[in-house]
Design a protein around this motif. Sequence first.
Motif, short mmCIF file in Angstrom:
data_model
loop_
_atom_site.label_atom_id
_atom_site.label_comp_id
_atom_site.label_asym_id
_atom_site.label_seq_id
_atom_site.Cartn_x
_atom_site.Cartn_y
_atom_site.Cartn_z
N SER A 114 6.66 -14.59 -12.82
CA SER A 114 7.68 -14.25 -11.84
C SER A 114 7.07 -14.41 -10.44
CB SER A 114 8.14 -12.81 -12.06
OG SER A 114 8.85 -12.36 -10.93
N PRO A 115 7.87 -14.89 -9.44
CA PRO A 115 7.28 -15.11 -8.11
C PRO A 115 6.96 -13.81 -7.37
CG PRO A 115 9.62 -15.62 -8.08
CD PRO A 115 9.27 -15.35 -9.51
N ALA A 116 7.46 -12.68 -7.88
CA ALA A 116 7.18 -11.40 -7.20
C ALA A 116 7.17 -10.26 -8.20
CB ALA A 116 8.22 -11.14 -6.11
N VAL A 117 6.43 -9.21 -7.91
CA VAL A 117 6.46 -8.03 -8.77
C VAL A 117 7.63 -7.15 -8.33
CG1 VAL A 117 3.97 -8.04 -9.18
CG2 VAL A 117 4.89 -6.72 -7.27
N SER A 118 8.12 -6.29 -9.23
CA SER A 118 9.24 -5.44 -8.83
C SER A 118 8.69 -4.23 -8.06
CB SER A 118 10.06 -5.01 -10.04
OG SER A 118 9.24 -4.27 -10.89
N LEU A 119 9.49 -3.79 -7.11
CA LEU A 119 9.04 -2.73 -6.20
C LEU A 119 10.03 -1.60 -6.17
CD1 LEU A 119 8.24 -4.93 -3.09
CD2 LEU A 119 6.55 -3.71 -4.45
N HIS A 120 9.52 -0.40 -5.93
CA HIS A 120 10.40 0.74 -5.69
C HIS A 120 9.99 1.38 -4.39
CE1 HIS A 120 12.13 0.22 -9.61
NE2 HIS A 120 10.89 0.07 -10.07
N ALA A 121 10.90 1.35 -3.42
CA ALA A 121 10.58 1.94 -2.12
C ALA A 121 10.35 3.43 -2.30
CB ALA A 121 11.73 1.69 -1.15
N ASP A 125 0.84 -1.19 0.00
CA ASP A 125 0.00 0.00 0.00
C ASP A 125 0.89 1.25 0.00
OD1 ASP A 125 -2.52 1.46 0.34
OD2 ASP A 125 -1.85 1.82 2.39
N ALA A 126 1.94 1.23 0.80
CA ALA A 126 2.85 2.38 0.87
C ALA A 126 3.53 2.62 -0.48
CB ALA A 126 3.88 2.17 1.96
N PHE A 127 3.82 1.55 -1.20
CA PHE A 127 4.55 1.68 -2.47
C PHE A 127 3.61 1.80 -3.67
CE2 PHE A 127 7.99 -1.12 -0.29
CZ PHE A 127 8.40 -0.03 0.47
N GLY A 128 2.31 1.74 -3.43
CA GLY A 128 1.34 1.87 -4.53
C GLY A 128 1.31 0.66 -5.45
N VAL A 129 1.49 -0.52 -4.89
CA VAL A 129 1.52 -1.74 -5.71
C VAL A 129 0.34 -2.64 -5.33
CG1 VAL A 129 2.82 -3.90 -6.10
CG2 VAL A 129 4.02 -1.72 -5.94
N THR A 130 -0.31 -3.24 -6.33
CA THR A 130 -1.37 -4.21 -6.05
C THR A 130 -1.04 -5.51 -6.76
OG1 THR A 130 -2.91 -2.37 -6.07
CG2 THR A 130 -3.88 -4.57 -6.06
#
Lengths: 429, 274
Positions: free
Chosen positions: A330-337, A80-85
């Motif tokens: 992919s087992p995870a989506v990429s994230l940007h803090a 939620d903090a990183f805007g990812v769903t």
Amino acid sequence: MKTKTIKVDYLARVEGEGALFVKIKDNAVSEVKFRIFEPPRFFEAFLRGRHYSEAPDITARICGICPIAYQMSSVHAMEDAFGVTLNGGLRALRRLLYCGEWIESHVLHVYLLHAPDFLGYEDAIQMAKDHPAAVQRGLQLKKIGNDLVTLLGGREIHPINVRVGGFYKAPERAELEKLAEKLKWARDAALATIEWSATLDYPDFEQDYEFVALRHPEEYPFNEGRLVSNKGLDIAVRDYENHFVEEHMQHSNALHSLLRARGAYFVGPLARYNLNFDRLTPLAQEAALSAGLGRECRNPFKSIIVRSVETLYACEEALRLIAAYEKPASPAVSLHARAGIGYGCTEAPRGILYHRYRLDDRGMIHDAKIVPPTSQNQKTIESDLRRFVAGHLDLSHEQLTWQCEQAIRNYDPCISCATHFLKLEVVRE
Amino acid sequence: MADAITKKQASVARSKPKLAVWKFSSCDGCQLSLLDCEEELLAVAGAVEIANFPEASRTVVKGPYDLSLVEGSITTPHDAERIHQVRRVSKHLVTIGACATAGGIQALRNFKDVREFIAVVYATPSYIETLNKSTPIADHVFVDFELRGCPINKLQLVEVISAILNHRKPNVPRYSVCLECKRRATVCVMVAQGVPCLGPVTQAGCGALCPAYDRGCYACFGPKETPNTESLSTRWAQMGVSQTGLVRAFRGFNAYAEAFRKESEAHEGRLAGA
């Protein structure tokens, strides 16, 4: 003037350390304290200065019985903090993992912690001597929940595969299909559990509770939804702290949570059932109605039937998710803090579990707030005890003590989470 | 006749070793491992008398106990007293899990001022009674055997119970996670993928779980026998892990185990010096 005290110094068959103190003066209940003396462990304090990626492993250690719940609330808050769903297969895997935790945790409670109360045994091992088939069914069913958690998480307690953004490794379709065979047996065993639990004797005890649970547009809630109640609450998770407040009571190491507007409220299986009956599968609805639950249930002693219904739901949902599963690319989506505040609330087996984190632009945690289900139910547990004791003053001391313990066990309180354990003390004046 | 049989059964029941489970500051996960032995649980219950196990039973049989399993760390003045009582009524005392053997995750307070921690979490700090440090059981009383893990491995637990009750040494290895990785034929995540891994300094027991799931070990089983933490830190630093990253890596679920505590303090010292 006659005073009598019911005192349970260390409540058995709950997770953690708690005690109960009830004082009866002139045939009226004058004092009730549900005391949690589990030592404080300061998670919110030492999460400060840790990296967001460490939160699912660290918060899992709040509770050995429902580690997935802590992992789920923390990863959703960070995302939620990183805007990812998360969507598709990754979202489905998280639901599937939660199915495993609900099965193992509910079945542990139904067969090993709660049923002995109804049948008059000190524990499930003694109960097994007279009811071997039931206890064996319970153990086998619990094992299938654990097998699901182990496959997706690596091990049943403190799984290692959950991360912010998804998983470290996604399972193969074939691995899940192998489990599907066991889950079909589990579905039948869950049905048998509902029928069995419906034959137990229930005290006549209905109250006008405010039930609070998540509600999702299509699904029975696990990880997402709005927070709703039967008394008009309908808010987004991020508004939680505008409506709920925690109080620090001298007699308990766990904070007491309250609705600012109306006080005590009730979270957990009974709340989910009352607010989301229409989201259960047709089979679970039918089984619940055949068990005599009704569309609404306000008797906390019947939570054992509701847990059985939710176990059936979790088995069916797991089978549906496995049938539809396609391994994600992919087992995870990429994230940007990024700097910000993230909110997460999911349905632990015992009820809503709220997390909030404030992060800086490097993804370091500046502060954390965690509100576990048991601290939210504490006020309602105390008011149940007050009313229950008042209506059962004719019981012998021993009977009343045992029934008070059971009234607390209805909530499956996780005192390790809330911080931990129960003593019962009744003073009659 | 029936009476005689009942008496005989009762004497057999009495001759079973008495097992007690005690909880201190912890998450309950390690004692739950016993209930998670679904296939072995009734067999274990048949072989021992479960004399005191509040999470599972209301029954409390008086001590002394042949075997006490102790979960959790010592964090309050009351618990510091209570552990001595537990020791007095226990023939054998085995600690289970990272809290009981190393102070657990709650030992992170040991590196800070606990008063700050109380103020962060509680509105009325004066209601809270706690010690400055979270310490392992062996800091307080003699411990016969320490079973590592956060959580413990339930098969190792069954092995330890069986060994202690049969008066033999538990077969629990002290070598590193790396050996388990090799045995499992998992390709080294540090060598092949450049993922920082604490496996080389961590005791085996989990079955080398994390590398099998494509992530580095985070040392939930604590330090292996004679770990070379300094050498591993050097390698991590070459891979780009910062000093603060190293402090955090060693300050996990076994932060107060001596080898890990010293290593984290060395990097904290370098930070302060820089």
